[in-house]
Design a protein around this motif. Structure first.
Motif, short mmCIF file in Angstrom:
data_model
loop_
_atom_site.label_atom_id
_atom_site.label_comp_id
_atom_site.label_asym_id
_atom_site.label_seq_id
_atom_site.Cartn_x
_atom_site.Cartn_y
_atom_site.Cartn_z
N GLN A 73 7.90 -6.23 -48.04
CA GLN A 73 9.07 -5.78 -48.77
C GLN A 73 10.06 -6.91 -49.03
OE1 GLN A 73 7.56 -4.24 -46.31
NE2 GLN A 73 7.05 -2.21 -47.07
N THR A 74 9.99 -7.98 -48.23
CA THR A 74 10.89 -9.12 -48.50
C THR A 74 10.54 -9.76 -49.83
OG1 THR A 74 9.48 -10.60 -47.20
CG2 THR A 74 11.37 -9.62 -46.08
N GLY A 75 9.29 -9.67 -50.25
CA GLY A 75 8.90 -10.18 -51.56
C GLY A 75 9.53 -9.37 -52.67
N ALA A 76 9.59 -8.05 -52.48
CA ALA A 76 10.23 -7.19 -53.49
C ALA A 76 11.72 -7.52 -53.58
CB ALA A 76 10.03 -5.72 -53.13
N MET A 77 12.34 -7.78 -52.45
CA MET A 77 13.76 -8.13 -52.47
C MET A 77 13.96 -9.48 -53.16
SD MET A 77 16.56 -8.28 -49.44
CE MET A 77 16.34 -6.55 -49.11
N GLY A 78 13.03 -10.39 -52.95
CA GLY A 78 13.12 -11.68 -53.62
C GLY A 78 13.01 -11.56 -55.13
N MET A 79 12.26 -10.58 -55.58
CA MET A 79 12.10 -10.37 -57.02
C MET A 79 13.39 -9.93 -57.70
SD MET A 79 9.06 -11.25 -57.81
CE MET A 79 8.87 -10.55 -59.43
N VAL A 80 14.31 -9.36 -56.92
CA VAL A 80 15.59 -8.93 -57.50
C VAL A 80 16.71 -9.89 -57.13
CG1 VAL A 80 14.88 -6.51 -57.63
CG2 VAL A 80 16.13 -7.33 -55.61
N GLY A 81 16.35 -11.06 -56.71
CA GLY A 81 17.35 -12.08 -56.41
C GLY A 81 18.04 -11.89 -55.07
N GLY A 82 17.50 -11.05 -54.21
CA GLY A 82 18.06 -10.86 -52.88
C GLY A 82 19.21 -9.87 -52.82
N ASP A 83 19.60 -9.33 -53.94
CA ASP A 83 20.72 -8.38 -53.98
C ASP A 83 20.25 -7.06 -54.59
OD1 ASP A 83 23.11 -7.01 -54.09
OD2 ASP A 83 24.11 -8.42 -55.44
N PRO A 84 19.85 -6.11 -53.75
CA PRO A 84 19.33 -4.83 -54.28
C PRO A 84 20.35 -4.06 -55.13
CG PRO A 84 18.84 -5.05 -51.94
CD PRO A 84 19.75 -6.19 -52.31
N SER A 85 21.63 -4.30 -54.91
CA SER A 85 22.63 -3.57 -55.71
C SER A 85 22.61 -4.00 -57.17
CB SER A 85 24.04 -3.78 -55.12
OG SER A 85 24.46 -5.14 -55.29
N GLN A 86 22.03 -5.15 -57.46
CA GLN A 86 21.94 -5.64 -58.84
C GLN A 86 20.58 -5.34 -59.48
OE1 GLN A 86 24.66 -7.04 -60.37
NE2 GLN A 86 25.69 -6.49 -58.47
N ALA A 87 19.72 -4.66 -58.74
CA ALA A 87 18.35 -4.41 -59.22
C ALA A 87 18.30 -3.25 -60.21
CB ALA A 87 17.45 -4.10 -58.03
N LEU A 88 17.24 -3.23 -60.96
CA LEU A 88 16.98 -2.11 -61.86
C LEU A 88 16.62 -0.87 -61.04
CD1 LEU A 88 14.80 -3.98 -64.51
CD2 LEU A 88 17.20 -3.28 -64.74
N PRO A 89 16.74 0.31 -61.62
CA PRO A 89 16.38 1.54 -60.89
C PRO A 89 14.94 1.54 -60.38
CG PRO A 89 17.57 2.08 -62.90
CD PRO A 89 17.32 0.60 -62.93
N SER A 90 14.07 0.80 -61.02
CA SER A 90 12.67 0.77 -60.58
C SER A 90 12.54 0.18 -59.17
CB SER A 90 11.82 -0.03 -61.57
OG SER A 90 12.33 -1.34 -61.72
N TYR A 91 13.49 -0.70 -58.78
CA TYR A 91 13.45 -1.27 -57.44
C TYR A 91 13.67 -0.17 -56.40
CZ TYR A 91 14.84 -3.78 -53.24
OH TYR A 91 14.93 -4.22 -51.95
N ASP A 92 14.66 0.68 -56.63
CA ASP A 92 14.92 1.79 -55.70
C ASP A 92 13.72 2.73 -55.62
OD1 ASP A 92 17.47 0.91 -54.96
OD2 ASP A 92 18.41 1.93 -56.68
N ALA A 93 13.10 2.99 -56.76
CA ALA A 93 11.92 3.86 -56.77
C ALA A 93 10.78 3.21 -56.00
CB ALA A 93 11.49 4.15 -58.21
N PHE A 94 10.59 1.92 -56.19
CA PHE A 94 9.54 1.21 -55.47
C PHE A 94 9.79 1.26 -53.97
CE2 PHE A 94 8.01 -2.64 -53.40
CZ PHE A 94 6.66 -2.59 -53.72
N MET A 95 11.03 0.97 -53.55
CA MET A 95 11.35 0.97 -52.13
C MET A 95 11.26 2.37 -51.53
SD MET A 95 11.55 -2.13 -51.27
CE MET A 95 12.30 -2.19 -49.67
N ALA A 96 11.58 3.39 -52.32
CA ALA A 96 11.44 4.76 -51.83
C ALA A 96 9.97 5.09 -51.55
CB ALA A 96 12.02 5.75 -52.84
N ASP A 97 9.09 4.58 -52.41
CA ASP A 97 7.66 4.83 -52.24
C ASP A 97 7.01 3.91 -51.20
OD1 ASP A 97 7.72 6.82 -54.13
OD2 ASP A 97 6.99 5.55 -55.77
N TYR A 98 7.43 2.65 -51.16
CA TYR A 98 6.72 1.66 -50.36
C TYR A 98 7.60 0.91 -49.35
CZ TYR A 98 3.28 2.38 -54.01
OH TYR A 98 2.38 2.95 -54.87
N GLY A 99 8.80 1.39 -49.12
CA GLY A 99 9.75 0.69 -48.24
C GLY A 99 9.27 0.48 -46.82
N ASN A 100 8.41 1.34 -46.32
CA ASN A 100 7.89 1.20 -44.96
C ASN A 100 6.38 0.95 -44.93
OD1 ASN A 100 10.32 1.48 -43.53
ND2 ASN A 100 10.27 3.69 -43.92
N ALA A 101 5.78 0.69 -46.09
CA ALA A 101 4.34 0.47 -46.15
C ALA A 101 3.97 -0.80 -45.39
CB ALA A 101 3.89 0.37 -47.60
#
Length: 160
Positions: A73-101
Motif C-alpha cells: 500500500q505504500t506504493g499506492a500512496m507514492g502514486m498520489v504523491g504521499g498525500d491521500p487528501s490530494q488524491a482522486l476518488p479512485s485512490y479511496d476506492a482502491f484503499m477501501a478494497d485493498y487497504g489491508n491486502a
C-alpha cells in the motif's frame, strides 16, 4: 497509512535478539569468530554500548526501509504523491478494497527473506570476497540477515 513506530522498534529489537541467539557460541558464534578471524580479546575490547546502540539504530533504519518492501500500500500512496487528501476518488476506492491486502506476518516474512537473499547476501558476499573471507563467513552472516530480515519484515508488515 501511518508509520507504526512500535512495530519498527520491535522489529529493530528483534534483530538484536536474533543476533544474541545466532552468534551465541553454542550456535554459530564459535564458527563465526574463526571465520571472521576474531579473538575473545578483540570482542571483549569493544565499546559494547556503542556497538549495540549503533546496531539498534541500523536495525531501525532497516525496519523503516522494510515498510516500502513489504507493505504494498505504500506504493499506492507514492502514486498520489504521499498525500491521500490530494488524491482522486479512485485512490479511496482502491484503499477501501485493498487497504489491508497482504498485510500479514507471513507475507512480510516472504518479502524480508527475498530482501535477505537478493540484497543482504550479495552485499555481504562482495565485501567478504574483497576482505578475503571464506564461504563459511558469508553463509553465517548472510544466514543471519536472511532470517533477521524475514522476522523484521513479518513484524513490520503484519502489525497494523
Amino acid at each position: 497509512m501511518e508509520i507504526n513506530f512500535l512495530a519498527l522498534i520491535t522489529a529493530a529489537v528483534s534483530a538484536l535478539v536474533i543476533g544474541f541467539v545466532w552468534y551465541n557460541p553454542k550456535v554459530f558464534g564459535t564458527a563465526w569468530m574463526k571465520a571472521a578471524e576474531m579473538t575473545e580479546e578483540q570482542i571483549k575490547g569493544g565499546n559494547m554500548a556503542k556497538i549495540f546502540g549503533l546496531a539498534l539504530l541500523f536495525a531501525f533504519l532497516l525496519a523503516f526501509a522494510l515498510q516500502f518492501i513489504t507493505i504494498h500500500q505504500t506504493g499506492a500512496m507514492g502514486m498520489v504523491g504521499g498525500d491521500p487528501s490530494q488524491a482522486l476518488p479512485s485512490y479511496d476506492a482502491f484503499m477501501a478494497d485493498y487497504g489491508n491486502a497482504f498485510r500479514t506476518f507471513k507475507h512480510g516474512a516472504l518479502h524480508g527473506t527475498i530482501a535477505g537473499i537478493f540484497i543482504a547476501l550479495p552485499i555481504i558476499g562482495t565485501n567478504a570476497l574483497f576482505e578475503r573471507k571464506g564461504a563459511k563467513y558469508i553463509f553465517i552472516n548472510s544466514g543471519y540477515w536472511i532470517v533477521t530480515l524475514a522476522i523484521m519484515g513479518g513484524i513490520v508488515c503484519g502489525w497494523q
